[in-house]
Design an enzyme around this catalytic site. Sequence first.
Site, PDB file in Angstrom:
ATOM      1  N   THR A   1       0.803  -1.392  -0.270  1.00  0.00           N
ATOM      2  CA  THR A   1      -0.020  -0.070  -0.070  1.00  0.00           C
ATOM      3  C   THR A   1       0.706   1.224  -0.082  1.00  0.00           C
ATOM      4  O   THR A   1       1.908   1.235   0.562  1.00  0.00           O
ATOM      5  CB  THR A   1      -0.916  -0.011   1.330  1.00  0.00           C
ATOM      6  OG1 THR A   1      -1.607  -1.198   1.413  1.00  0.00           O
ATOM      7  CG2 THR A   1      -1.890   1.327   1.392  1.00  0.00           C
TER       8      THR A   1
ATOM      9  N   ARG B   1     -10.976  -9.918  -3.852  1.00  0.00           N
ATOM     10  CA  ARG B   1     -10.930  -9.447  -2.410  1.00  0.00           C
ATOM     11  C   ARG B   1     -10.864  -7.631  -2.457  1.00  0.00           C
ATOM     12  O   ARG B   1      -9.938  -7.087  -3.087  1.00  0.00           O
ATOM     13  CB  ARG B   1      -9.799  -9.933  -1.783  1.00  0.00           C
ATOM     14  CG  ARG B   1      -9.736  -9.556  -0.173  1.00  0.00           C
ATOM     15  CD  ARG B   1      -8.516  -8.399  -0.170  1.00  0.00           C
ATOM     16  NE  ARG B   1      -8.032  -8.219   1.260  1.00  0.00           N
ATOM     17  CZ  ARG B   1      -7.294  -7.105   1.498  1.00  0.00           C
ATOM     18  NH1 ARG B   1      -6.629  -6.507   0.472  1.00  0.00           N
ATOM     19  NH2 ARG B   1      -6.869  -6.707   2.825  1.00  0.00           N
TER      20      ARG B   1
ATOM     21  N   THR C   1      -2.761   1.909   6.395  1.00  0.00           N
ATOM     22  CA  THR C   1      -2.038   0.860   5.550  1.00  0.00           C
ATOM     23  C   THR C   1      -1.848  -0.362   6.805  1.00  0.00           C
ATOM     24  O   THR C   1      -1.774   0.213   7.830  1.00  0.00           O
ATOM     25  CB  THR C   1      -0.665   1.435   5.232  1.00  0.00           C
ATOM     26  OG1 THR C   1       0.015   0.104   4.498  1.00  0.00           O
ATOM     27  CG2 THR C   1       0.249   1.816   6.067  1.00  0.00           C
TER      28      THR C   1
END
Lengths: 129, 186
Positions: free
Chosen positions: A1, A29, A51
């Site tokens: 991320t 997902r 994150t």
Amino acid sequence: TVGCVAVDKNGNLAAATSTGGFVNKMVGRIGDTPIIGAGTYANNLCAVSATGRGETIIRGTVSRDVAALMEYKGLSLKEAAAYVVECNPRGDVGLVAVSAKGEVTMPFNTTGMFRACATEDGCSEVAIW
Amino acid sequence: MGWAIALHGGAGDIPLSLPADRRLPREAALHHCLEIGVAALKARRHPLDVVELVVRELENHPNFNAGKGSVLTSRGTVEMEACIMDGNSKKCGAVSGLTTVVNAISLARLVMDNTPHIYLGFDGAEAFAREQGVEIVDSSHFITPENIERLKQAKEADSVQIDYTQPIQKDEKSESPTGNEDSQIG
């Protein structure tokens, strides 16, 4: 991320986050990143990018909680962000945030977080652990 | 009150023993992206443009888990997602399930600016990307050898890994990996 939050000298705020998610995640997902109020949030008080473990960040509505503690309880950015990270499962959450006043905070409860920040009054930091 | 910026490249179980050849490129990238963001703020760009600019740089850097270098699904594919939000107006844009868009964050910005919606996913988001003319490439562009290795290991361990669980180096494999829950969620 990856993520970035910014505020200009007029107090305008913005947040942005982008990610590939988990290794070996199921096809289809969705993580916290695109969920407003989970991995990404901005209002007129602060901008937050989170994150870590997406499912935890979604359950904990992490980025909105930081803004809500500032909005409803009058906490400072640092206090609000530290409290939210403290209240979420250890090892799962990190975030970067700025406030309309130009404050910066980058708390995390994981082993490390790749992060960097700078402010107009000359502070600057790049760190991992 | 002045301008301020903060950015991240992911959090997780980043071992203190992270070798220099993994640590230094990431630190250099953080410095580079920070400089880009600071220069944009000094040039009085709007924070929305600044955060989009910086995240695009981070997406294009193969060492971070977004854009090029995104981790792989259980099927060995890439599915990218992104979100952007403006504080004053609370306008926002989000996309998920992207497989060919080079910069997911810019598509999220276009969802915010050019549609009445907040969130587009999968085929709809891909179709919107083509309609808006954003840069798209073959999915293989996003797949790195390191992430193929990490997927293999995650499958062997039958687990998932968050950002920055490091692939176990082949020479280390001779020792029985001490992978436990922690090292896997890193």
